[in-house]
Enzyme design. Sequence first.
Site, PDB file in Angstrom:
ATOM      1  N   HIS A 167      63.981  48.405  19.087  1.00  0.00           N
ATOM      2  CA  HIS A 167      64.964  49.270  18.428  1.00  0.00           C
ATOM      3  C   HIS A 167      64.366  50.660  18.197  1.00  0.00           C
ATOM      4  O   HIS A 167      64.966  51.681  18.539  1.00  0.00           O
ATOM      5  CB  HIS A 167      65.385  48.614  17.109  1.00  0.00           C
ATOM      6  N   GLU A 168      63.170  50.706  17.632  1.00  0.00           N
ATOM      7  CA  GLU A 168      62.544  52.016  17.368  1.00  0.00           C
ATOM      8  C   GLU A 168      62.177  52.730  18.666  1.00  0.00           C
ATOM      9  O   GLU A 168      62.284  53.952  18.768  1.00  0.00           O
ATOM     10  CB  GLU A 168      61.308  51.859  16.473  1.00  0.00           C
ATOM     11  N   HIS A 171      65.127  54.546  19.918  1.00  0.00           N
ATOM     12  CA  HIS A 171      65.297  55.862  19.286  1.00  0.00           C
ATOM     13  C   HIS A 171      64.384  56.882  19.972  1.00  0.00           C
ATOM     14  O   HIS A 171      64.796  57.986  20.297  1.00  0.00           O
ATOM     15  CB  HIS A 171      64.948  55.799  17.796  1.00  0.00           C
ATOM     16  N   HIS A 177      72.239  54.921  16.986  1.00  0.00           N
ATOM     17  CA  HIS A 177      72.765  53.571  16.768  1.00  0.00           C
ATOM     18  C   HIS A 177      74.092  53.408  17.509  1.00  0.00           C
ATOM     19  O   HIS A 177      74.846  54.364  17.679  1.00  0.00           O
ATOM     20  CB  HIS A 177      72.960  53.320  15.269  1.00  0.00           C
ATOM     21  N   TYR A 223      74.205  48.220  13.922  1.00  0.00           N
ATOM     22  CA  TYR A 223      74.014  47.743  12.552  1.00  0.00           C
ATOM     23  C   TYR A 223      74.593  46.345  12.399  1.00  0.00           C
ATOM     24  O   TYR A 223      75.599  46.018  13.030  1.00  0.00           O
ATOM     25  CB  TYR A 223      74.805  48.618  11.560  1.00  0.00           C
TER      26      TYR A 223
HETATM   27 ZN   LIG Z   1      67.556  52.636  14.037  1.00  0.00          ZN
END
Ligand SMILES: [Zn+2]
Length: 459
Positions: A167-168, A171, A177, A223
Amino acid sequence: MGRTLVLAMVAVLLPSLSQGNPLQVGDGSIADIFQVPESKDIFTRILEANSGILKKMIQGDIAVSNTRSAMKCEGGECLWPKSNNGLVYVPYNLSDTYSDGDKNVIREAMKDFVDQTCIRFIERTTEKKYLNIMPENGCWSYLGRTTTLVQPVSLTAGCMAKGSVQHELFHALGFYHEQSRSDRDKYVTILWDNIEEAYKYAFSKEDTNNLDTTYDYSSIMHYPSFAFTKTGNPTILPILNPKRYTGQRVGMTATDIKKVNRLYQCDICNMEFSEMSGSFASTNHPTSYSKNTHCWYRIRVPDSMVTVTFDEFNLQSSPGCSSNYIRVYNEDTVNAPILLDKTCGNCGFKRMMSEGNITSPNYPFNYPNNMDCMWTLLAYEDEIIQITFISFDLQTGDQCDRDYVLIRDGDKSTAKKFCGNASLPVFSSTASQVGVQFHSDREISSTGFKFSFKRVRKI
Ligand SMILES: [Zn+2]
């Protein structure tokens, strides 16, 4: 100067492909697995790890730099550059303070990119610009490639799981997101009244480039439904099916992978490797490969032999493998000696499935010569595996020494060997693992076999 050995592999995947036999993972398709709710999904872990940190964040875990929409990146200056061989190298440094276990988690998370994208996270040597991954405070990253040379990414104990690390990294590659997509209002309802006041900003919509992909509720960048809730009620709900689970912690979905490949214009169908070892997969693996593709994978190594091992092999069968096939050449031209001629069908995998069918390569047409396929079927400890052959026709040989199927029960050294066409083999394991090997020698072939298998409880 050393001789360079070039081994080239061509995969031709034609439009006659009906659907490319989607490979199964676990008990369902990979998309199903991703929808299994977990007690703690990726984002919940990240938010827990981030509670109480003061660093200015947008959307909970994106550190603020000179703000720009990385997914709309004029001139590509916020993307990591592509090298001449088509690969995008992202150098990184791992803090010395990480344990070996933590380092392993991070490296494993990076490895998934290798099989399916052109992104290569490489340990930094002399590169000036790199990701500096350290356990600073919580889990966060900047968006895309920043202009500072040493670009920090924080991963603390709370996010030491493959999906959270990925996930990071997403980014850092330039992704917001999923529920920040410009088209999100068509897919999710944001329940503003349920969101903690201080975090309403985290649900902002961005002017994103959606890369012609469909909205992905299962994205590792989505999310969970209860993110930043102040009431205990959901903050984000899928519009068509409000009961649908959003977000997950397992890892990248096929759409996540597609987005990386589109943002970085990865041509993962034409790749060249010069590393001492590596791996690659067909497009979209483990879901169906794209139709009408013709891919070349070139492996160039100085003064060495190259060994290629297939971990999974599942192509549509056709007479003479005329529609979908893999072919391996000794050099990188179509006139070069062929090491493995057109091969198609199903030749092996290792996984747990509740039930399924397996056929010899190219079934129901004649199987190719010189094959060695291995299917390893797994079950839970209190289960066994039953195998029932539906058809069986192999070349006959003394003691089945020509073409044969060999079934091994667990890790026992003894195995049962079957050949010919006199009867349909039946097999029931005593262990929770069965290995089925298919071997064909260099001459004479038949239509092969089809068997069904299922996991059943030990009595
Ligand atoms: Zn995030």
